[in-house]
Design an enzyme around this catalytic site. Structure first.
Site, PDB file in Angstrom:
ATOM      1  N   GLU A 159      -9.553   2.898  -5.948  1.00  0.00           N
ATOM      2  CA  GLU A 159      -9.249   3.868  -5.266  1.00  0.00           C
ATOM      3  C   GLU A 159      -7.858   3.616  -6.236  1.00  0.00           C
ATOM      4  O   GLU A 159      -6.481   4.872  -5.729  1.00  0.00           O
ATOM      5  CB  GLU A 159      -8.767   3.855  -3.944  1.00  0.00           C
ATOM      6  CG  GLU A 159     -10.357   4.116  -3.350  1.00  0.00           C
ATOM      7  CD  GLU A 159      -9.678   3.544  -1.689  1.00  0.00           C
ATOM      8  OE1 GLU A 159     -11.270   3.934  -0.803  1.00  0.00           O
ATOM      9  OE2 GLU A 159      -9.200   4.053  -1.533  1.00  0.00           O
ATOM     10  N   HIS A 189      -2.597   3.390  -5.050  1.00  0.00           N
ATOM     11  CA  HIS A 189      -2.015   3.277  -3.833  1.00  0.00           C
ATOM     12  C   HIS A 189      -0.330   1.944  -3.733  1.00  0.00           C
ATOM     13  O   HIS A 189       0.294   1.460  -2.797  1.00  0.00           O
ATOM     14  CB  HIS A 189      -3.051   1.726  -3.203  1.00  0.00           C
ATOM     15  CG  HIS A 189      -4.458   2.159  -2.193  1.00  0.00           C
ATOM     16  ND1 HIS A 189      -4.011   2.922  -0.814  1.00  0.00           N
ATOM     17  CD2 HIS A 189      -5.987   2.393  -2.916  1.00  0.00           C
ATOM     18  CE1 HIS A 189      -5.588   3.028  -1.404  1.00  0.00           C
ATOM     19  NE2 HIS A 189      -6.166   2.633  -2.141  1.00  0.00           N
ATOM     20  N   ASP A 207       0.754  -1.420   0.218  1.00  0.00           N
ATOM     21  CA  ASP A 207       0.028  -0.103  -0.178  1.00  0.00           C
ATOM     22  C   ASP A 207       0.975   1.015  -0.012  1.00  0.00           C
ATOM     23  O   ASP A 207       1.558   1.152   0.119  1.00  0.00           O
ATOM     24  CB  ASP A 207      -1.165  -0.188   1.202  1.00  0.00           C
ATOM     25  CG  ASP A 207      -2.135   0.803   0.945  1.00  0.00           C
ATOM     26  OD1 ASP A 207      -2.001   1.940   0.362  1.00  0.00           O
ATOM     27  OD2 ASP A 207      -3.021  -0.113   1.505  1.00  0.00           O
TER      28      ASP A 207
END
Ligand code: ACM
Length: 556
Positions: free
Chosen positions: A346, A264, A193
């Protein structure tokens, strides 16, 4: 009325003992039949386990390790004979489902009969809940009973985010045990991440030399009240990963590794800046709110110290694809899982919009917008993963710009993505934030720092993975469900335990138990004994369910 009774039992401090039933199996089995004559078979240190079938050692080992940890002894394991107290055997059950088993306890002893090895292992988990949580005169009196059982959903999962905070090998193994004890079978390991890269990749050593560490972390909820100015991080060596994969295999748990792309990606970009659209731009030390404090060097590319969604994402260049293929080669060699998780969630399109390279690439490939570029990215990686004999699974944003063929979708932004994917014939794992995000608060007056949201125990319990909006002929595409444990606000194992228990026990009934066998009232009756098990396991858990809430009502 129920609330009054509950309040009374809490006042008297009796809830842990008051309604305890001798048989409280979580998740609830298909059938429990008590014989006409009640009684108990005494398991003791002199008891013997007999194995009548191949591959049953894992089950005997798990049982013995549990006894060792809980009561300080193990039982002898041998071929079954006259003096065998616990027999583990294989036979076709009337319901030919992998994981099906029957279990009987009578005057002669205990027999677990599995449809397959897996069935015997699940029978052992049930036996561990039939034995009491404390000895009586060095024996474990086990009630006479006949149980027949099999799972409802094929996919029963729990995710752990080790990117935001690193958890060591011991805790990961403990987490895998929690899954086994709840008859769950998929551990989704979120390994990369913005805030940390956690898996050793020999071809790209900087991923862990640089990408596994950050110089500080914001304090409290985003944007934070300062920065702790403490270097933190960690990663798993490939040897440690092999050991964990083996550990999980012995517990019939598949580990799905997740390598996040195209978003990410800050930790990977900090290690290899050329993976960014703008390698020479420094990492943004804030997103929208400029009040986040930063620790140490803020020049060049940095591992993130704040929580949120970062705009510095992978550039879809040949160099990036070659890098990711190199990473996946090593990941695939380590993890036997059919599924490889590619993230996909995302991924802000800001950088792709202002990158000349990306705009040119979109023209060349005839991609109408940046969502189509995301789809191109994912489909390209999917082809590579398919060429290695594996399949991709990804968050529901992989639906953007057209769903990659053969992809399995994890529906996290509610249920809609899952419904759309199933309607178009793709397999789906439901992980809607509204029902199974275990980073959400379980109490209206939560006093530790959590991400927000409100997900009390009964809401998890009453979750139904098959959406009513999905036509009957499409329901087969819903493989099951999974809870997600995002760890921005969980920086130690005890906090993770607090966030997952008892909600994980509720989830296990959603996934394993037949729909008509599910009853929150019954679960509530079983909870005191389940809590005694948590105490035996030495773990932390939330008592929110038993606490009055800020509005004067109980959580319910
Ligand atoms: C997610 O919660 N971003 C999958």
């Amino acid at each position: 009325m129920r609330k009054i009774l509950l309040a009374l039992s809490i006042c008297c401090g009796l809830f842990a003992q008051a309604q305890e039933s001798p048989i409280a199996i979580v998740p609830e089995p298909v059938s429990i039949v008590m014989p006409a004559t009640a009684g108990r078979y005494l398991v003791s240190p002199a008891s013997k386990i007999g194995l009548a079938g191949k591959g049953l050692e894992n089950s005997a080992d798990f049982f013995n390790e549990y006894l060792q940890k809980s009561f300080g002894y193990k039982l002898d394991v041998k071929s079954p004979g006259k003096k065998t107290d616990i027999i583990l055997t294989l036979s076709r059950t009337s319901n030919p489902v992998s994981g099906a088993y029957t279990l009987s306890v009578d005057t002669k002893g205990i027999t677990i009969s599995g449809h397959d090895e897996l069935g015997v292992f699940y029978g052992i988990q049930t036996l561990l809940q039939l034995i009491p949580t404390a000895e009586t005169n060095h024996t474990l009196p086990t009630p006479f009973v006949n149980i027949s059982d099999y799972p409802r959903f094929a996919y029963r999962g729990l995710m752990l985010d080790v990117g935001r905070h690193f958890f060591d090998v011991n805790f990961v193994k403990k987490y895998i045990d929690f899954l086994a004890l709840h008859k769950m079978n998929y551990f989704h390991w979120h390994l990369t991440d913005d805030q940390g890269w956690r898996i050793e990749i020999k071809k790209y050593p900087k991923l862990t030399e640089k990408g596994a560490w950050r110089n500080g972390t914001i304090i409290g909820n985003y944007p934070g009240k300062g920065n702790d100015n403490t270097r933190s991080g960690g990663f798993y060596t490939q040897e440690e990963i092999k050991d964990i994969v083996k550990y999980a295999e012995k517990r019939y748990i598949t580990i799905i590794p997740e390598i996040e792309m195209p978003g990410h990606a800050s930790a990977a970009i900090a290690a290899y800046p050329e993976l960014s659209c703008f390698p020479d731009e420094a990492t943004k030390t804030y997103y929208f709110n400029p009040n986040s404090a930063w620790a140490g060097d803020s020049t060049g590319k940095q591992v993130q110290q704040i929580w949120g969604v970062c705009r510095d994402v992978f550039v879809p260049s040949e160099n990036t694809f070659k890098f990711l293929e190199g990473v996946l080669d090593e990941v695939i060699a380590l993890f036997p899982s059919k599924y490889i998780h590619v993230g996909g969630d995302e991924c802000p399109k800001d950088n792709w919009k202002r990158s000349e390279f990306c705009q040119q690439l979109m023209k060349e490939k005839g991609l109408k917008d940046e969502h189509a570029l995301q789809s191109y990215f994912i489909q390209r990686m999917e082809k590579y993963i398919n060429s290695k004999g594996r399949s991709i699974i990804g968050w529901d944003e992989i639906l953007e710009g057209g769903l990659a063929p053969n992809a399995t979708v994890m529906s996290w932004r509610g249920e809609d993505g899952g419904i759309e994917a199933a309607n178009s014939g793709h397999n789906v794992v439901m992980t809607p934030n509204t029902y199974v995000y275990f980073d959400y608060a379980q109490s209206k007056k939560e006093d530790s720092v959590v991400i927000g949201g409100y997900l009390p125990l009964d809401k998890v319990y009453n979750y139904e993975p098959l959406p009513t909006a999905l036509p009957a002929d499409k329901q087969k595409f819903i493989l099951g469900a999974q809870a997600n444990v995002w760890t921005e606000y969980m920086d130690n194992p005890s906090k993770v335990e607090y966030m997952i228990f008892p909600r994980m026990s509720a989830l296990s009934e959603v996934l394993w138990s037949q729909k008509e066998k599910r009853s929150f009232a019954n679960f509530q009756q079983k909870l005191p004994l389940q809590i005694k098990r948590y105490l035996l396991w030495g773990i932390n858990y939330s008592k929110a369910f038993y606490e009055p809430q800020a509005d004067g009502a109980s959580v319910k």
